[in-house]
Design a protein around this motif. Structure first.
Motif, PDB file in Angstrom:
ATOM      1  N   GLU A 170      -3.590  -2.987  -3.699  1.00 42.58           N
ATOM      2  CA  GLU A 170      -4.124  -1.825  -2.982  1.00 42.58           C
ATOM      3  C   GLU A 170      -3.505  -1.808  -1.584  1.00 42.58           C
ATOM      4  OE1 GLU A 170      -8.402  -1.872  -2.935  1.00 42.58           O
ATOM      5  OE2 GLU A 170      -8.456  -2.609  -4.997  1.00 42.58           O
ATOM      6  N   GLN A 171      -3.290  -0.593  -1.049  1.00 46.30           N
ATOM      7  CA  GLN A 171      -2.690  -0.458   0.271  1.00 46.30           C
ATOM      8  C   GLN A 171      -3.630   0.276   1.210  1.00 46.30           C
ATOM      9  OE1 GLN A 171       1.511   0.817   0.290  1.00 46.30           O
ATOM     10  NE2 GLN A 171       1.252   1.105  -1.915  1.00 46.30           N
ATOM     11  N   GLU A 172      -3.582  -0.114   2.478  1.00 45.17           N
ATOM     12  CA  GLU A 172      -4.297   0.626   3.513  1.00 45.17           C
ATOM     13  C   GLU A 172      -3.546   0.461   4.834  1.00 45.17           C
ATOM     14  OE1 GLU A 172      -8.013  -1.168   5.451  1.00 45.17           O
ATOM     15  OE2 GLU A 172      -7.965  -2.211   3.514  1.00 45.17           O
ATOM     16  N   LEU A 218      -1.811  -4.985   2.472  1.00 41.87           N
ATOM     17  CA  LEU A 218      -1.714  -5.036   1.014  1.00 41.87           C
ATOM     18  C   LEU A 218      -2.764  -6.014   0.524  1.00 41.87           C
ATOM     19  CD1 LEU A 218       2.169  -5.354   0.624  1.00 41.87           C
ATOM     20  CD2 LEU A 218       0.781  -3.275   0.591  1.00 41.87           C
ATOM     21  N   LYS A 219      -3.619  -5.559  -0.380  1.00 40.80           N
ATOM     22  CA  LYS A 219      -4.661  -6.430  -0.929  1.00 40.80           C
ATOM     23  C   LYS A 219      -4.400  -6.619  -2.415  1.00 40.80           C
ATOM     24  CE  LYS A 219      -9.479  -7.305  -1.318  1.00 40.80           C
ATOM     25  NZ  LYS A 219     -10.629  -7.480  -0.526  1.00 40.80           N
ATOM     26  N   VAL A 254       0.036  -7.252   6.668  1.00 37.08           N
ATOM     27  CA  VAL A 254      -0.943  -8.263   6.273  1.00 37.08           C
ATOM     28  C   VAL A 254      -1.018  -8.208   4.755  1.00 37.08           C
ATOM     29  CG1 VAL A 254      -3.373  -8.960   6.292  1.00 37.08           C
ATOM     30  CG2 VAL A 254      -2.304  -8.120   8.399  1.00 37.08           C
ATOM     31  N   VAL A 255      -0.809  -9.349   4.126  1.00 36.69           N
ATOM     32  CA  VAL A 255      -0.915  -9.449   2.671  1.00 36.69           C
ATOM     33  C   VAL A 255      -2.123 -10.331   2.369  1.00 36.69           C
ATOM     34  CG1 VAL A 255       0.224 -10.109   0.532  1.00 36.69           C
ATOM     35  CG2 VAL A 255       1.594  -9.263   2.448  1.00 36.69           C
ATOM     36  N   LEU A 294      -3.018 -13.755   4.067  1.00 40.07           N
ATOM     37  CA  LEU A 294      -4.387 -14.242   3.888  1.00 40.07           C
ATOM     38  C   LEU A 294      -4.502 -14.829   2.491  1.00 40.07           C
ATOM     39  CD1 LEU A 294      -6.223 -11.096   5.255  1.00 40.07           C
ATOM     40  CD2 LEU A 294      -6.252 -13.350   6.320  1.00 40.07           C
ATOM     41  N   THR A 295      -4.937 -16.066   2.413  1.00 42.27           N
ATOM     42  CA  THR A 295      -5.077 -16.680   1.103  1.00 42.27           C
ATOM     43  C   THR A 295      -6.110 -17.799   1.125  1.00 42.27           C
ATOM     44  OG1 THR A 295      -3.898 -17.796  -0.699  1.00 42.27           O
ATOM     45  CG2 THR A 295      -3.106 -18.236   1.519  1.00 42.27           C
TER      46      THR A 295
END
Length: 127
Positions: free
Chosen positions: A3-5, A13-14, A44-45, A81-82
């Motif tokens: 998903e993008q925002e 990107l999520k 940001v991923v 982010l992980t």
């Protein structure tokens, strides 16, 4: 799925579930355009909800890295982010392919800090 925002000039990107080759279809055109422009990448991923990549996802990621290699002078910041380190080794390879893109890892719960860090990417001065 990816998903993008957009949030304060940062592209987010999520990823969730298993990421496959087709998931890159929606992301690659913008990534290519951004890397070709003079504007810094502010990305940001979020891999917090991802469970990995399918075999086709790994192949597509490798293909895109090679395809984008000529754009290695691109610049900016990519925050990752992980909750898991499944991306760690592959992101280190991406660092080699895109040496002017700073990459920093954040725990999934530190999304605000990751966005703030990515947002600070600046356009380099002309030679």
């Amino acid at each position: 799925m990816i998903e993008q925002e957009e949030l304060d000039s940062v592209w987010i990107l999520k990823a969730s579930g298993k990421i496959s080759s087709s998931d890159f279809d929606q992301v690659v055109p913008r990534m290519t355009a951004t890397l070709r422009s003079s504007e810094p990448l502010r990305l940001v991923v979020d891999y917090g909800a991802a469970t990995g990549l399918t075999f086709s996802g790994w192949l597509r990621e490798a293909y895109e890295l090679i395809r984008l290699f000529p754009l290695r002078k691109a610049h900016g910041r990519a925050a990752v982010l992980t909750a898991e380190n499944f991306t760690d080794g592959f992101m280190r390879v991406e660092d080699w392919f895109q040496p002017n893109l700073e990459t920093k890892f954040f725990p999934s719960k530190e999304r605000e800090a990751a966005v703030t860090w990515a947002q600070a990417a600046v356009k380099p001065e002309a030679d």
